[in-house]
Design a protein around this motif. Structure first.
Motif, mmCIF file in Angstrom:
data_model
loop_
_atom_site.group_PDB
_atom_site.id
_atom_site.type_symbol
_atom_site.label_atom_id
_atom_site.label_comp_id
_atom_site.label_asym_id
_atom_site.label_seq_id
_atom_site.Cartn_x
_atom_site.Cartn_y
_atom_site.Cartn_z
ATOM 1 N N UNK A 135 -14.127 66.715 21.532
ATOM 2 C CA UNK A 135 -14.192 68.116 21.953
ATOM 3 C C UNK A 135 -13.566 68.927 20.826
ATOM 4 N N UNK A 136 -14.295 69.916 20.320
ATOM 5 C CA UNK A 136 -13.808 70.762 19.228
ATOM 6 C C UNK A 136 -13.737 72.202 19.706
ATOM 7 N N UNK A 137 -12.776 72.956 19.177
ATOM 8 C CA UNK A 137 -12.643 74.365 19.537
ATOM 9 C C UNK A 137 -12.095 75.144 18.360
ATOM 10 N N UNK A 138 -12.495 76.405 18.262
ATOM 11 C CA UNK A 138 -12.042 77.240 17.150
ATOM 12 C C UNK A 138 -10.575 77.603 17.314
ATOM 13 N N UNK A 139 -9.901 77.767 16.184
ATOM 14 C CA UNK A 139 -8.491 78.136 16.193
ATOM 15 C C UNK A 139 -7.782 77.592 14.981
ATOM 16 N N UNK A 140 -6.538 78.050 14.779
ATOM 17 C CA UNK A 140 -5.738 77.576 13.658
ATOM 18 C C UNK A 140 -5.344 76.120 13.857
ATOM 19 N N UNK A 141 -5.206 75.362 12.773
ATOM 20 C CA UNK A 141 -4.771 73.961 12.893
ATOM 21 C C UNK A 141 -3.387 73.873 13.537
ATOM 22 N N UNK A 142 -3.147 72.801 14.287
ATOM 23 C CA UNK A 142 -1.831 72.578 14.870
ATOM 24 C C UNK A 142 -0.831 72.231 13.776
#
Length: 466
Positions: free
Chosen positions: A397-404
């Motif tokens: 599952x992939x989602x947009x956003x800044x890397x952790x």
């Protein structure tokens, strides 16, 4: 009073954080220190053997009364001293647990006083030595023991006891404390297990079985909705005969209401089915009986049995947060995949991943220039991943956003861990740990990766088919 023989809590915590080499060096140093201590004690051979015999017999016997008998027999045999044992029942009350003479004319309860204190006391030919707990495990006791004391060991006659023999008794009672502490914990654990067994039966009777009746109610409601559709069709036909605009308006409104009721029914029923599956899977009786998750593996259609129901479950919440399901980040292939797995547990794995995507997806720009919040999911068969002829299947599952912000990509799968840059969202840090537990039970592995605009959580399972 001599110091307890075990490690203080802070030091024990540091030991757990050591690597193997440092831990080994520490233990060698502790053994050398103990050898030096025992040389300094200079206990005669019969006392050394008595300590060894105590440990042997303490492992052999079951039951608290027999254990107390061993504790009181050692001083009588070696030093011709009678004794009694008091155990702390709550923070203030000591209860008489046993007497070496067989007939006890002592008070059945005592409280803290000048004799029952946190130090050895010699009073009227009686020696009182507190039974120390192991502070590192105090949190596992029914209550926090004051001064780290579990009870009191009373011995007599002790007026002419030599300093050397008194040292032996203090060391001996330290060892009693260690053994007693673990026996109390074991008894508490047995009570806990018995409670869990009883709870499992209650869950089956009071939760699982009643929940099954909801399906009966849903079936009745479905038949009522079908009747509503038939009645609505009949009314619409009659309104069309009416021929007025008012009749047509009311007829169309009735049709929309009927369609809306059915849509709400389908959404509620879908949530019921998923929640029931989660409930029955998590509360599976064998989990509690064996003390671990137990798999119920069957061949299922990955898309239709797992992904589609979950996406329907999250569809409205994704829409409310402006999140689109888009496969520009990589997507599900068209082929039908049938896979042997525990459908209930793997569904909860993806439920956790979609739940995280709901909370943490952020606005980003896709490679094609579009800007917004996006998620995607997919899978890919990896040939010979486990061994020649033993493929794996990678699902994600992939989602947009800044890397952790992580030092190690596997940190995020530890219990209670939360990355520094996502603490603005509520969470317990348990979800991804649960994901890891379930996947590893399937002999698989989990992982996390990221690109410039998205985060991806993936799992790899053996590609098993019936």
């Amino acid at each position: 009073m001599t110091e307890p023989d075990w490690t203080a809590p802070d030091e024990a915590s540091n030991l757990r954080d050591m690597d193997d080499a440092n831990r080994m060096e520490y233990m060698i140093a502790r053994i050398e220190a103990k050898l030096h201590d025992y040389t300094a004690y200079d206990f005669p051979m019969d006392q050394v053997r008595a300590l060894n015999i105590f440990f042997d017999l303490a492992q052999e016997v079951r039951g608290r009364s027999m254990f107390y008998a061993i504790c009181m027999a050692i001083p009588r045999l070696l030093l011709n001293i009678e004794s009694s044992i008091y155990i702390l029942e709550d923070e203030e009350t000591f209860v008489l647990a046993g007497c070496s003479t067989g007939t006890c004319d002592l008070d059945s309860t005592r409280t803290w006083d000048h004799e029952f204190s946190n130090q050895p006391i010699l009073s009227n030919d009686h020696l009182f030595i507190p039974i120390q707990s192991n502070p590192e495990y105090n949190d596992m006791l029914p209550f926090e023991p004051p001064h780290n004391i579990l009870g009191m060991f009373e011995m007599f006659p002790c007026g002419s006891l030599t300093k050397h023999n008194r040292l032996f008794l203090e060391k001996f009672i330290n060892r009693i404390g260690f053994q007693l502490h673990h026996r109390i914990i074991r008894a508490k654990n047995r009570e806990h297990l018995n409670f869990i067994k009883s709870l499992v039966q209650d869950i089956g009777h009071n939760v699982i079985v009643p929940n099954m009746y909801f399906k009966l109610y849903f079936n009745r409601l479905k038949r009522q909705i079908e009747q509503l559709h038939l009645t609505t069709s009949d009314i619409l036909a009659r309104m069309n005969e009416c021929g007025t605009q008012d009749c047509t308006t009311h007829g169309n409104r009735l049709a929309r209401i009927t369609t809306g009721i059915e849509a709400q029914y389908q959404e509620i029923y879908s949530h019921y089915e998923t929640t029931s599956m989660f409930l029955e899977t998590l509360l599976r009786r064998r989990h509690f009986e064996e003390g671990r998750y137990v798999l119920d593996k069957r061949e299922v259609n990955l898309s239709q049995a797992v992904m589609v129901p979950l996406l329907e479950r999250f569809r409205q919440r994704f829409e409310e947060r402006g999140i689109e399901v888009d496969f520009s980040l990589g997507g599900a292939p068209d082929q039908v995949i049938r896979l042997v797995m525990d459908r209930g547990l793997i569904s909860q794995v993806f439920d956790n991943l979609f739940s995280n995507a709901l909370k943490y997806t952020e606005t980003a720009t896709l490679p094609d220039g579009r800007r917004g919040k996006f998620i995607s999911y997919g899978w890919k068969i990896i040939k010979d991943y486990y061994a020649p002829g033993s493929p794996g299947i990678r699902m994600w599952v992939a989602s947009t956003g800044d890397p952790l912000e992580l030092k190690n990509s596997m940190e995020v799968f530890k219990p209670g861990f939360r990355a520094d840059n996502v603490t603005h969202q509520s969470g317990s840090g348990r979800g991804l740990y649960f994901v890891r537990q379930v996947v590893e039970l399937h002999n698989g592995q989990v992982g996390y990766s990221h690109t410039d605009n998205s985060n991806q959580f993936y799992l790899i399972l053996p590609f098993e088919q019936e």
